[in-house]
Design a protein around this motif. Structure first.
Motif, PDB file in Angstrom:
ATOM      1  N   LYS A 122      10.670  79.313  80.853  1.00 51.18           N
ATOM      2  CA  LYS A 122      10.525  80.741  81.158  1.00 51.18           C
ATOM      3  C   LYS A 122       9.078  81.182  81.244  1.00 51.18           C
ATOM      4  O   LYS A 122       8.749  82.149  81.913  1.00 51.18           O
ATOM      5  N   ASP A 147      18.141  79.282  81.160  1.00 52.97           N
ATOM      6  CA  ASP A 147      18.150  80.132  79.973  1.00 52.97           C
ATOM      7  C   ASP A 147      19.541  80.757  79.867  1.00 52.97           C
ATOM      8  O   ASP A 147      20.071  81.290  80.857  1.00 52.97           O
ATOM      9  N   SER A 148      20.145  80.699  78.671  1.00 51.65           N
ATOM     10  CA  SER A 148      21.570  81.060  78.553  1.00 51.65           C
ATOM     11  C   SER A 148      21.828  82.513  78.960  1.00 51.65           C
ATOM     12  O   SER A 148      22.840  82.812  79.608  1.00 51.65           O
ATOM     13  N   GLU A 149      20.899  83.423  78.614  1.00 47.64           N
ATOM     14  CA  GLU A 149      21.095  84.842  78.945  1.00 47.64           C
ATOM     15  C   GLU A 149      21.097  85.037  80.454  1.00 47.64           C
ATOM     16  O   GLU A 149      21.902  85.795  80.998  1.00 47.64           O
ATOM     17  N   ASN A 213      10.493  85.718  72.309  1.00 45.20           N
ATOM     18  CA  ASN A 213      11.388  85.028  73.235  1.00 45.20           C
ATOM     19  C   ASN A 213      12.178  86.045  74.059  1.00 45.20           C
ATOM     20  O   ASN A 213      12.306  85.916  75.275  1.00 45.20           O
ATOM     21  N   LYS A 214      12.683  87.100  73.384  1.00 47.11           N
ATOM     22  CA  LYS A 214      13.460  88.099  74.121  1.00 47.11           C
ATOM     23  C   LYS A 214      12.548  88.872  75.059  1.00 47.11           C
ATOM     24  O   LYS A 214      12.935  89.236  76.163  1.00 47.11           O
ATOM     25  N   GLU A 217      12.052  86.955  78.001  1.00 49.87           N
ATOM     26  CA  GLU A 217      13.296  86.960  78.791  1.00 49.87           C
ATOM     27  C   GLU A 217      13.496  88.273  79.546  1.00 49.87           C
ATOM     28  O   GLU A 217      14.130  88.291  80.602  1.00 49.87           O
TER      29      GLU A 217
END
Ligand code: NDP
Ligand code: MG
Length: 382
Positions: A122, A147-149, A213-214, A217
């Motif tokens: 990312k 990335d899972s999201e 991390n968020k 994202e």
């Protein structure tokens, strides 16, 4: 048979990608790369017999070269070695699983060559989203999120929907989301590395503890789905069963559920646009007692607000955010700065930067380098 380059093959995503490939078949690994884990990449090379093996650490490159000498495998050195291998191989997909900004050039090169990228890395899209977009328009290459999201969102987004209200990224909250602010003063790397739900590389595990991390994202979602920042929300969901959601104007929420297992989004990126069966453990909803949701605490975890701010402002600021964060994480892991100094360091370096709008890859590398130098001097600045 799909021809694949697996960059970062020795890491958490890299090794799980190989588990998926062993499970679902139909893929030929043509390129493997790592930084210095020679032992594992040699085992992988013997098993998958790729055309190229690349190590970015020089000592490790010499070891791997000697060990694989008897085989028809080109062993190469450095990011330049990765770039050359991409040019010289017929590929259907590049799995970008290098951690940090070292993944930028290989990913951009793959897109330039018109090769689709399954993107785990990312940091590349955060720092180079602007460049990646321009290249994709020229070559038609696609980025498929790992990335899972983002994999979840891609699966919940309706094509051309005018009715999209919000993208809602879920976050586990990391190991500290229930801590009081004062409890965060003395947390050590060992505690920050204990992620409640996911088993990942060190850098992303610390990013999960700070909520950076968020934040990364959020910026990743902006670039991948071309959605404005005020339409991207974050919600803490400690069970990590809903991987993300999309909210529509008629009041519907579409969500993607599953066990917290990266092999699932990795597989979807490999087989996209198809969905195929596997024998991995499956979610049993009756075993999940509850699904909880909480608003993130921006005051306790300022990295999330920093990322929103930087994303909205754009220009070269995300490059600085990313580079300063990488150095801050290294310094925290070496116990040279405290957990709470991570956002302070990043903000200090961001404030010193004079952002500018249109940038080339050379500019990006220069800004990245500058931000790393400034970050390493953080202690002297104060
Ligand atoms: P790891 O640290 O486990 O693995 C990183 C990989 O990159 C290893 O193969 C490593 O080689 C290689 N590498 C490290 N530094 C360099 C460098 N300077 N140059 C070239 N190669 C390098 O990381 P993860 O697998 O956890 O994460 C990879 C990426 O995927 C990150 O960007 C992360 O944010 C993202 N991601 C990860 C998730 C996860 O569950 N792990 C989930 C979602 C996204 P070596 O082993 O030799 O050091
Ligand atoms: Mg994620």
């Amino acid at each position: 048979m799909k021809n694949i380059a697996l960059l970062g093959s020795t890491g958490s995503i890299g090794t799980q990608t190989l588990q998926v490939i062993d499970e679902i078949k139909g893929f030929k690994i043509q390129i493997l790369s790592a930084h210095k884990n020679t032992e594992l990449i040699i085992q992988q090379a013997l098993k998958y017999q790729p055309q190229f093996v690349i190590l970015t650490d020089e000592g490790s490159f010499h070891k791997a070269k000697a060990a694989l000498e008897h085989l028809p495998i080109n062993v190469m050195l450095g990011i330049d070695g990765i770039l050359r291998s991409l040019v010289e191989t017929e590929l259907d997909l590049v799995v970008a699983a290098i951690s940090g900004a070292s993944g930028i050039q290989p990913t951009l090169k793959a897109l330039e060559l018109g090769i689709n990228v399954a993107l785990a890395n990312k940091e590349t899209i955060v720092a180079a989203g602007y460049l990646a977009e321009r290249i994709k328009v020229k070559t038609g290459a696609e980025i498929i999120p790992v990335d899972s999201e983002h994999s979840a969102i891609m699966q919940c987004l309706e094509p051309d929907s005018q009715s999209l209200e919000k993208i809602i990224l879920t976050a586990s909250g990391g190991p500290f989301w229930t801590y009081k602010h004062e409890d965060l003063y003395n947390v050590k790397p060992k505690e920050a590395l204990k992620h409640p739900n996911w088993n990942m590389g060190k850098k992303i595990t610390i990013d999960s503890a700070t909520l950076m991390n968020k934040g990364l994202e959020v910026i990743e979602a902006h670039w991948l789905f071309n959605v404005a920042y005020d339409k991207i929300d974050v919600v803490i969901h400690p069970q990590s069963i809903i991987h993300s959601m999309v909210q529509y104007g008629d009041g519907s929420f579409l969500a993607h559920l599953g066990l917290p297992d990266m092999k699932v989004p990795i597989q979807y990126a490999l087989t996209y646009p198809n969905r195929i069966n596997n024998s991995f453990p499956k979610l049993d909803l009756t075993q999940i007692q509850k699904l909880e949701f909480f608003a993130p605490d921006h005051a306790k975890f300022p990295c999330l607000s920093l990322a929103y701010h930087v994303g909205k402002r754009g220009e070269t600021l995300p490059i600085v955010l990313n580079a300063a964060n990488e150095v801050a994480v290294e310094l925290f892991l070496e116990e040279r700065i405290s957990f709470l100094e991570i956002p302070v360091l990043i903000e200090t370096v961001l404030e010193k930067h004079n952002p500018f709008l249109e940038y080339s890859l050379e500019d990006l590398l220069e800004v990245d380098n500058w931000a790393r130098m400034e970050s390493r001097q953080y202690k002297n600045m104060r």
